[in-house]
Design a protein around this motif. Structure first.
Motif, mmCIF file in Angstrom:
data_model
loop_
_atom_site.group_PDB
_atom_site.id
_atom_site.type_symbol
_atom_site.label_atom_id
_atom_site.label_comp_id
_atom_site.label_asym_id
_atom_site.label_seq_id
_atom_site.Cartn_x
_atom_site.Cartn_y
_atom_site.Cartn_z
ATOM 1 N N TYR A 53 0.802 -1.222 0.000
ATOM 2 C CA TYR A 53 0.000 0.000 0.000
ATOM 3 C C TYR A 53 0.840 1.280 0.000
ATOM 4 N N ASP A 54 2.161 1.155 -0.091
ATOM 5 C CA ASP A 54 3.044 2.316 -0.139
ATOM 6 C C ASP A 54 2.824 3.207 1.090
ATOM 7 N N VAL A 55 2.807 2.580 2.265
ATOM 8 C CA VAL A 55 2.644 3.327 3.511
ATOM 9 C C VAL A 55 3.687 2.850 4.513
ATOM 10 N N HIS A 56 3.968 3.686 5.495
ATOM 11 C CA HIS A 56 4.816 3.314 6.616
ATOM 12 C C HIS A 56 3.918 2.888 7.773
ATOM 13 N N ALA A 57 4.401 1.961 8.556
ATOM 14 C CA ALA A 57 3.602 1.405 9.641
ATOM 15 C C ALA A 57 4.348 1.503 10.961
ATOM 16 N N LEU A 58 3.612 1.884 12.008
ATOM 17 C CA LEU A 58 4.136 1.906 13.373
ATOM 18 C C LEU A 58 3.336 0.909 14.190
ATOM 19 N N SER A 59 4.030 0.052 14.953
ATOM 20 C CA SER A 59 3.329 -0.975 15.711
ATOM 21 C C SER A 59 3.793 -1.071 17.160
ATOM 22 N N ARG A 60 4.898 -0.424 17.502
ATOM 23 C CA ARG A 60 5.355 -0.441 18.887
ATOM 24 C C ARG A 60 4.662 0.669 19.673
ATOM 25 N N TYR A 61 4.442 0.426 20.949
ATOM 26 C CA TYR A 61 3.695 1.373 21.771
ATOM 27 C C TYR A 61 4.331 2.757 21.758
ATOM 28 N N GLU A 62 5.643 2.830 21.934
ATOM 29 C CA GLU A 62 6.302 4.131 22.050
ATOM 30 C C GLU A 62 6.048 4.997 20.828
ATOM 31 N N GLN A 63 6.197 4.428 19.642
ATOM 32 C CA GLN A 63 6.046 5.215 18.423
ATOM 33 C C GLN A 63 4.576 5.506 18.116
ATOM 34 N N VAL A 64 3.685 4.542 18.368
ATOM 35 C CA VAL A 64 2.260 4.773 18.126
ATOM 36 C C VAL A 64 1.740 5.877 19.042
ATOM 37 N N GLN A 65 2.078 5.787 20.319
ATOM 38 C CA GLN A 65 1.618 6.802 21.259
ATOM 39 C C GLN A 65 2.154 8.189 20.897
ATOM 40 N N ALA A 66 3.410 8.251 20.504
ATOM 41 C CA ALA A 66 4.015 9.532 20.153
ATOM 42 C C ALA A 66 3.352 10.136 18.922
ATOM 43 N N ALA A 67 3.051 9.305 17.926
ATOM 44 C CA ALA A 67 2.405 9.816 16.715
ATOM 45 C C ALA A 67 0.987 10.290 17.006
ATOM 46 N N LEU A 68 0.279 9.593 17.881
ATOM 47 C CA LEU A 68 -1.093 9.981 18.207
ATOM 48 C C LEU A 68 -1.159 11.362 18.855
ATOM 49 N N VAL A 69 -0.199 11.691 19.683
ATOM 50 C CA VAL A 69 -0.247 12.977 20.388
ATOM 51 C C VAL A 69 0.391 14.103 19.574
ATOM 52 N N ASP A 70 1.132 13.768 18.516
ATOM 53 C CA ASP A 70 1.829 14.777 17.717
ATOM 54 C C ASP A 70 1.002 15.110 16.481
ATOM 55 N N TRP A 71 -0.095 15.854 16.698
ATOM 56 C CA TRP A 71 -0.979 16.157 15.575
ATOM 57 C C TRP A 71 -0.338 17.139 14.601
#
Length: 410
Positions: A53-71
């Motif tokens: 799908y030509d996308v990057h994926a985050l699956s670890r808690y640290e990176q997922v949580q950081a991306a969610l709060v960094d709008w």
């Protein structure tokens, strides 16, 4: 280590240290059991490129949580699905909450936060507790073996939530297929999207009609949203879109969350015994089920600049797939993450998102679950599966189609 499925291959990109996977997170094999893929992605690194799908994926808690709060760097305004609203026309007007960022997001969020606040929930608590007691009585009067998905997980939200919004009694069955398509549409244009497409116009039209001021009762969430428009807190054009956000995200997610916790207890009798002994654990149980099962499995964000994640730079304008479910079972964050345990503190899970886009209706869902679990714990000694449970596949949601259960009554 969980063995890799034969259809999944993982290799580093020849140009960078970025791991590359050809796995399809929206394929039926993965939707049936996503845990092997989640393990594979977590172990591969903090970011993995999904070539399909030509996308990057985050699956670890640290990176997922950081991306969610960094709008600011991971925007929602370009859509929280695979489709990029910068370059593609959405199938419906974007959500003012889920698919908007500040400042456009701020006023609708403030209004809905106030409408769904503690004062409103205090008014609903006793009513929903009584409704749950009545539903459990009705179900048990018909027998102690039944399908828990339609009988409990679907029946209770469809009974109480539309009432709280201010909908009339007719047509509520439309909410489930409408929500199912809305969450499927966050993924690729696969067979699951095609399944719902023939009814899109009909269902969208019906939902749109329910968002009009004249269609809503005078004492529900919907009327309160329109009253905010009268006060100038949002515009009259925004009011029906905010009501629509409630109807889109307020039913299916709760249905699948209730299904998740009922399945958790049916397969963990020791944990049900703990709840029966101490019904005050109902809220902890609900959040632990959200962590353990993650009814909302994934959401996308879009980078607004080149973003460094670990040793990898994700370019500006790229879609990033956040695996909420994988983060919620990351052993780097959780002890024994695959265990459903009422002794755990599940706070901090990302099952409702995180940051300013965190689910605004999560406390409503908790109240619904608390009502159902408390009513069940008063009447039911044991819950067990009475046959194989069957999954319902959705591009975004982890769901059950059916769940035969057998109860023993206290």
């Amino acid at each position: 280590m969980t063995p890799l499925e034969p259809t999944m291959t993982l290799a580093p990109s020849p140009a960078t240290d970025l791991p590359v996977s050809d796995a399809d997170p929206f394929g039926h094999e993965v939707l049936e059991d996503p845990l092997p893929l989640h393990h594979q992605l977590r172990e591969a690194g903090p970011v993995v490129y999904l070539s399909r799908y030509d996308v990057h994926a985050l699956s670890r808690y640290e990176q997922v949580q950081a991306a969610l709060v960094d709008w600011q760097q991971f925007q929602s305004a370009a859509g929280v699905g695979l489709s990029n609203f910068r370059t593609e026309e959405p199938w419906r007007p974007p959500s003012l909450l889920l698919e908007a960022d500040p400042p456009r997001h701020d006023a609708p969020r403030r209004v809905l936060t106030a409408v769904l606040g503690p004062r409103a929930l205090r008014r609903l608590r006793d009513r929903w507790a009584a409704d749950a007691e009545q539903l459990v009585d009705e179900v048990l009067a018909a027998g102690t073996e039944f399908d828990a998905v339609p009988a409990l997980a679907q029946a209770f939200p469809l009974r109480v939530f539309p009432d709280a919004v201010g909908l009339g009694p007719d047509g509520r069955e439309n909410l489930l297929p409408y929500g199912d398509h809305a969450f499927n549409a966050f993924g690729p244009a696969n067979d699951l999207v095609a399944k719902g497409t023939p009814r899109v116009a009909e269902l969208s039209g019906w939902v749109g009609e329910q968002c009009a001021r004249a269609a809503l009762s005078e004492d529900g969430f919907g009327a309160a949203i329109w009253a905010a428009a009268d006060r100038g807190e949002i515009t009259p054009q925004q009011a029906p879109l905010v009501v629509r956000s409630l109807l889109t995200a307020g039913v299916d997610t709760t249905v699948h969350a209730l299904s998740a916790i009922l399945h958790a207890f049916a397969t963990h009798p020791d944990q049900w015994a703990r709840l029966v002994a101490d019904p005050s654990l109902a809220r902890v149980a609900f959040d632990e089920a959200i962590r353990w099962e993650s009814p909302v499995q994934t959401f996308f964000r879009t980078t607004t600049a080149d973003v460094r994640i670990g040793g990898v730079v994700v370019p500006e304008g790229r879609k990033v797939l956040l695996f909420l479910a994988a983060a919620n079972r990351d052993p780097r964050r959780w002890t024994d993450p695959d265990t459903f345990d009422l002794g755990r503190d599940p706070s901090g899970h990302v099952g409702f998102g995180m940051g300013l886009h965190q689910c605004v209706g999560q406390h409503v869902a908790r109240l619904e679950a608390e009502a159902v679990l408390t009513a069940l714990s008063r009447r039911v000694r044991t819950i067990a599966l009475a046959g194989p449970a069957q999954r319902h596949h959705n591009n975004t949601l982890r769901a059950w189609h059916s769940m035969p259960v057998r109860l023993t009554v206290r």
